[in-house]
Design an enzyme around this catalytic site. Structure first.
Site, PDB file in Angstrom:
ATOM      1  N   GLU A 143      -1.086   2.589  -1.242  1.00  0.00           N
ATOM      2  CA  GLU A 143      -0.570   2.682  -2.613  1.00  0.00           C
ATOM      3  C   GLU A 143      -1.117   1.516  -3.430  1.00  0.00           C
ATOM      4  O   GLU A 143      -1.580   0.524  -2.852  1.00  0.00           O
ATOM      5  CB  GLU A 143       0.965   2.642  -2.588  1.00  0.00           C
ATOM      6  CG  GLU A 143       1.537   3.792  -1.791  1.00  0.00           C
ATOM      7  CD  GLU A 143       3.060   3.853  -1.865  1.00  0.00           C
ATOM      8  OE1 GLU A 143       3.685   2.963  -2.478  1.00  0.00           O
ATOM      9  OE2 GLU A 143       3.611   4.821  -1.308  1.00  0.00           O
ATOM     10  N   GLY A 147      -1.145  -1.855   0.826  1.00  0.00           N
ATOM     11  CA  GLY A 147      -2.227  -1.335   1.671  1.00  0.00           C
ATOM     12  C   GLY A 147      -2.013  -1.796   3.096  1.00  0.00           C
ATOM     13  O   GLY A 147      -1.486  -1.070   3.935  1.00  0.00           O
ATOM     14  N   THR A 174      -9.428   9.153   0.375  1.00  0.00           N
ATOM     15  CA  THR A 174     -10.668   9.876   0.674  1.00  0.00           C
ATOM     16  C   THR A 174     -10.381  11.376   0.733  1.00  0.00           C
ATOM     17  O   THR A 174      -9.362  11.779   1.312  1.00  0.00           O
ATOM     18  CB  THR A 174     -11.235   9.395   2.031  1.00  0.00           C
ATOM     19  OG1 THR A 174     -11.429   7.987   1.953  1.00  0.00           O
ATOM     20  CG2 THR A 174     -12.551  10.090   2.360  1.00  0.00           C
ATOM     21  N   GLU A 258      -7.721   6.772  14.430  1.00  0.00           N
ATOM     22  CA  GLU A 258      -8.616   6.525  13.294  1.00  0.00           C
ATOM     23  C   GLU A 258      -9.486   5.287  13.550  1.00  0.00           C
ATOM     24  O   GLU A 258     -10.685   5.272  13.272  1.00  0.00           O
ATOM     25  CB  GLU A 258      -7.734   6.331  12.039  1.00  0.00           C
ATOM     26  CG  GLU A 258      -8.475   5.926  10.802  1.00  0.00           C
ATOM     27  CD  GLU A 258      -7.572   5.937   9.542  1.00  0.00           C
ATOM     28  OE1 GLU A 258      -6.450   6.483   9.591  1.00  0.00           O
ATOM     29  OE2 GLU A 258      -8.016   5.403   8.519  1.00  0.00           O
ATOM     30  N   ARG A 259      -8.862   4.249  14.096  1.00  0.00           N
ATOM     31  CA  ARG A 259      -9.599   3.001  14.333  1.00  0.00           C
ATOM     32  C   ARG A 259     -10.635   3.153  15.441  1.00  0.00           C
ATOM     33  O   ARG A 259     -11.742   2.623  15.349  1.00  0.00           O
ATOM     34  CB  ARG A 259      -8.607   1.872  14.658  1.00  0.00           C
ATOM     35  CG  ARG A 259      -7.838   1.445  13.435  1.00  0.00           C
ATOM     36  CD  ARG A 259      -6.673   0.512  13.719  1.00  0.00           C
ATOM     37  NE  ARG A 259      -5.963   0.257  12.463  1.00  0.00           N
ATOM     38  CZ  ARG A 259      -4.746  -0.254  12.367  1.00  0.00           C
ATOM     39  NH1 ARG A 259      -4.074  -0.570  13.463  1.00  0.00           N
ATOM     40  NH2 ARG A 259      -4.192  -0.441  11.187  1.00  0.00           N
ATOM     41  N   GLU A 383      -8.399  -8.965   9.066  1.00  0.00           N
ATOM     42  CA  GLU A 383      -7.270  -9.891   9.188  1.00  0.00           C
ATOM     43  C   GLU A 383      -6.071  -9.212   9.852  1.00  0.00           C
ATOM     44  O   GLU A 383      -5.356  -9.829  10.650  1.00  0.00           O
ATOM     45  CB  GLU A 383      -6.868 -10.432   7.804  1.00  0.00           C
ATOM     46  CG  GLU A 383      -7.906 -11.352   7.157  1.00  0.00           C
ATOM     47  CD  GLU A 383      -9.124 -10.617   6.588  1.00  0.00           C
ATOM     48  OE1 GLU A 383      -9.045  -9.387   6.386  1.00  0.00           O
ATOM     49  OE2 GLU A 383     -10.157 -11.267   6.361  1.00  0.00           O
TER      50      GLU A 383
HETATM   51  C1  LIG Z   1     -13.470   3.619   0.242  1.00  0.00           C
HETATM   52  C2  LIG Z   1     -12.074   3.556   0.772  1.00  0.00           C
HETATM   53  C3  LIG Z   1     -11.492   4.685   1.331  1.00  0.00           C
HETATM   54  C4  LIG Z   1     -10.169   4.647   1.770  1.00  0.00           C
HETATM   55  N1  LIG Z   1      -9.570   5.806   2.229  1.00  0.00           N
HETATM   56  C5  LIG Z   1      -8.237   5.809   2.441  1.00  0.00           C
HETATM   57  C6  LIG Z   1      -7.546   7.034   2.729  1.00  0.00           C
HETATM   58  O1  LIG Z   1      -8.155   8.101   2.835  1.00  0.00           O
HETATM   59  N2  LIG Z   1      -6.192   7.006   2.874  1.00  0.00           N
HETATM   60  C7  LIG Z   1      -5.481   5.834   2.753  1.00  0.00           C
HETATM   61  O2  LIG Z   1      -4.272   5.871   2.894  1.00  0.00           O
HETATM   62  N3  LIG Z   1      -6.099   4.649   2.502  1.00  0.00           N
HETATM   63  C8  LIG Z   1      -7.462   4.621   2.324  1.00  0.00           C
HETATM   64  N4  LIG Z   1      -8.098   3.436   2.047  1.00  0.00           N
HETATM   65  C9  LIG Z   1      -7.289   2.222   1.920  1.00  0.00           C
HETATM   66  C10 LIG Z   1      -7.533   1.167   3.001  1.00  0.00           C
HETATM   67  O3  LIG Z   1      -7.007   1.560   4.231  1.00  0.00           O
HETATM   68  C11 LIG Z   1      -6.933  -0.129   2.451  1.00  0.00           C
HETATM   69  O4  LIG Z   1      -7.796  -0.566   1.408  1.00  0.00           O
HETATM   70  C12 LIG Z   1      -6.793  -1.212   3.513  1.00  0.00           C
HETATM   71  O5  LIG Z   1      -5.803  -0.873   4.440  1.00  0.00           O
HETATM   72  C13 LIG Z   1      -6.440  -2.585   2.887  1.00  0.00           C
HETATM   73  O6  LIG Z   1      -5.370  -2.480   2.006  1.00  0.00           O
HETATM   74  P1  LIG Z   1      -5.498  -3.092   0.514  1.00  0.00           P
HETATM   75  O7  LIG Z   1      -6.775  -2.594  -0.060  1.00  0.00           O
HETATM   76  O8  LIG Z   1      -4.252  -2.791  -0.209  1.00  0.00           O
HETATM   77  O9  LIG Z   1      -5.657  -4.640   0.723  1.00  0.00           O
HETATM   78  P2  LIG Z   1      -4.451  -5.699   0.769  1.00  0.00           P
HETATM   79  O10 LIG Z   1      -3.427  -5.264   1.733  1.00  0.00           O
HETATM   80  O11 LIG Z   1      -4.023  -5.991  -0.625  1.00  0.00           O
HETATM   81  O12 LIG Z   1      -5.189  -6.976   1.359  1.00  0.00           O
HETATM   82  C14 LIG Z   1      -5.939  -7.877   0.547  1.00  0.00           C
HETATM   83  C15 LIG Z   1      -6.441  -8.998   1.457  1.00  0.00           C
HETATM   84  O13 LIG Z   1      -5.312  -9.694   2.012  1.00  0.00           O
HETATM   85  C16 LIG Z   1      -5.419  -9.709   3.429  1.00  0.00           C
HETATM   86  N5  LIG Z   1      -4.090  -9.629   4.031  1.00  0.00           N
HETATM   87  C17 LIG Z   1      -3.106  -8.748   3.769  1.00  0.00           C
HETATM   88  N6  LIG Z   1      -2.071  -8.944   4.579  1.00  0.00           N
HETATM   89  C18 LIG Z   1      -2.409  -9.979   5.392  1.00  0.00           C
HETATM   90  C19 LIG Z   1      -1.770 -10.659   6.475  1.00  0.00           C
HETATM   91  N7  LIG Z   1      -0.552 -10.290   6.909  1.00  0.00           N
HETATM   92  N8  LIG Z   1      -2.429 -11.667   7.087  1.00  0.00           N
HETATM   93  C20 LIG Z   1      -3.663 -12.024   6.679  1.00  0.00           C
HETATM   94  N9  LIG Z   1      -4.329 -11.420   5.664  1.00  0.00           N
HETATM   95  C21 LIG Z   1      -3.706 -10.411   5.040  1.00  0.00           C
HETATM   96  C22 LIG Z   1      -6.242  -8.484   3.757  1.00  0.00           C
HETATM   97  O14 LIG Z   1      -6.834  -8.597   5.046  1.00  0.00           O
HETATM   98  C23 LIG Z   1      -7.269  -8.490   2.646  1.00  0.00           C
HETATM   99  O15 LIG Z   1      -8.291  -9.386   2.931  1.00  0.00           O
HETATM  100  C24 LIG Z   1      -9.425   3.439   1.667  1.00  0.00           C
HETATM  101  C25 LIG Z   1     -10.036   2.297   1.137  1.00  0.00           C
HETATM  102  C26 LIG Z   1     -11.317   2.345   0.670  1.00  0.00           C
HETATM  103  C27 LIG Z   1     -11.921   1.100   0.065  1.00  0.00           C
END
Ligand SMILES: Cc1cc2nc3c(=O)[nH]c(=O)nc-3n(C[C@H](O)[C@H](O)[C@H](O)COP(=O)(O)OP(=O)(O)OC[C@H]3O[C@@H](n4cnc5c(N)ncnc54)[C@H](O)[C@@H]3O)c2cc1C
Length: 395
Positions: A143, A147, A174, A258-259, A383
């Site tokens: 959302e 994430g 996606t 997935e991973r 991370e």
């Molecule tokens: C091209 C693309 C396709 C995708 N497809 C899908 C999809 O089909 N369905 C879906 O649901 N999602 C999808 N995603 C989402 C993807 O899984 C998320 O972007 C990812 O999980 C990271 O979440 P965020 O972007 O909100 O980053 P954030 O959670 O905001 O993180 C930002 C930064 O903070 C760090 N961080 C956060 N928490 C911690 C912690 N506890 N300790 C240390 N560091 C931390 C992260 O590692 C990152 O570096 C997609 C993303 C992209 C870019």
């Protein structure tokens, strides 16, 4: 009979299959490979501009490639988990990361929870046409405000008689623009902690489901990525997928598959770049010799090959454990972390070895470099993988 002389010669040329694969896997590999090279790879550049077309799904469904490990009673091939690894590996030969991702979201992310948690009616309604490629799926976890922190999602599903009413938004989804349905993670009881989440299968043509915009991104241009809104979307009670309140655990299970598939894709993507770059290094000359003959370049290849092989062994060994009924979350996280980093490093070295050509679009190396970068973010960032691994030791 082998002679001592023959035994003592290094056997670099032999391509032996790994012990997890049998002859049937190798035949499957050949048929997916030939389909990918003939019917998908020629469009890689075009689809970079247009996103890949929907016909890919029914075509792959018709060939039996979408349901490799799903039971035959639902139209699948009844194969084992390793067949999914074969598909992920061979899709890398399309040289089109966005395509491989769009297909993997359908085959390895959105549909497995329907098989494991779905009712018979849900399997008939969603899984069967998905295996045929007639329905396209997507998965909604992320959302705008949550994430990595999956438990922080805000999308709410509230019970109203025989129905549920869903409100919220999902981003970076996606296949979100092309999908017929979404496997959606919601909060159903905000006071119940990890026991307050539930999954739903939601038809994307229902009133209140809004495909807001196509998101522009660094790589994976062949895939579509959506911002979605859910405004008073009414679904029947039987849209609930799995147990009410157990959605968090269900989606954590989904993320493991997935991973691991993502890790297999990273190894295959890195190997493909390595092979193409090796060819380039034997053809491109500088200072009167092929660049591959410089020790500095040779060592880059040696380093890359070693890392790729280490990643491959991690993926195969972890897949073997998964296939044999274990739930090796720590090792899956390690494989995901290692192979994502490794693939980015390999892509960067391959671009470097190509010199200026690597920076140009026509060689496709820059595209792979951009596409592969997603692996350190999607499906759980580096991370988060480090955190899962670290916590698994009780600290
Ligand atoms: C091209 C693309 C396709 C995708 N497809 C899908 C999809 O089909 N369905 C879906 O649901 N999602 C999808 N995603 C989402 C993807 O899984 C998320 O972007 C990812 O999980 C990271 O979440 P965020 O972007 O909100 O980053 P954030 O959670 O905001 O993180 C930002 C930064 O903070 C760090 N961080 C956060 N928490 C911690 C912690 N506890 N300790 C240390 N560091 C931390 C992260 O590692 C990152 O570096 C997609 C993303 C992209 C870019």
């Amino acid at each position: 009979m082998a002679t001592a002389d023959a035994l003592l010669r290094p056997d670099h040329a032999t391509r032996r299959k790994h012990f997890i694969f049998n002859e049937e896997h190798e035949q499957l590999r050949e048929s997916i490979h030939s389909f990918v090279v003939k019917e998908l790879a020629p469009h890689a550049e075009e689809w970079e501009e247009t996103t890949f077309p929907n016909w890919v799904f029914p075509r792959m469904g018709g060939l039996g490639f979408l349901g490799l490990s799903f039971p035959e009673e639902y139209g699948g091939q009844g194969g084992d988990y390793y067949c999914n690894l074969v598909r992920a590996e061979e899709m890398a030969h399309a040289s089109c990361g966005g395509l491989a991702m769009g297909v993997a979201v359908h085959t390895d992310m959105a549909t497995p929870p329907i098989l494991l948690f779905g009712t018979e009616e849900q399997k008939q309604r969603y899984l069967v046409p998905s295996i045929r490629g007639e329905k396209i799926s997507c998965l909604g976890i992320t959302e705008p405000d949550a994430g990595s922190d999956v438990a922080g999602i805000k999308t709410r599903a509230v019970r109203d008689g025989d129905e549920w009413v869903i409100n919220g938004s999902k981003t970076f989804i996606t296949n979100g623009h092309r999908a017929d349905y979404i496997v959606l993670v919601t909060k159903t009881d905000p006071d119940a902690g990890y026991d307050g989440f539930s999954l739903f299968v939601v038809d994307m043509d229902l009133p209140g489901v809004i495909r807001e915009k196509k998101l522009e991104k660094l790589g994976m241009h062949a895939s579509d990525t959506a911002l979605l809104a859910f405004q008073d979307v009414r679904v029947p009670h039987d849209a609930l997928l799995g147990q009410e309140g157990k959605g968090f655990y269900h989606i954590m299970w989904e993320l493991q598959g997935e991973r691991l598939i993502g890790a297999a894709g990273c190894v295959a993507g890195a190997q493909r770049l390595f092979d193409r770059t090796l060819e380039y290094a034997t053809e491109r000359s500088a200072f009167g010799r092929p660049i591959g003959k410089f020790q500095a370049i040779r060592h880059k290849f040696a380093d890359m090959a070693t890392k790729i092989e280490a990643g491959r062994q991690m993926v195969y060994t972890t897949a073997w454990r998964f296939h044999n009924g274990e739930y090796p979350v720590r090792e899956i996280s390690m494989a995901k972390l290692y192979t994502a980093r490794m693939a980015c490093e390999v892509a960067d070295e391959c671009l470097q070895i190509h010199g200026g050509a690597g920076y140009m679009k026509e060689y496709g190396i820059e595209r792979a470099w951009r596409d592969l970068r997603l692996n350190r973010i999607g499906a759980g960032t580096d991370e988060i993988m480090l955190d899962v691994i670290g916590r698994s030791y009780g600290i």
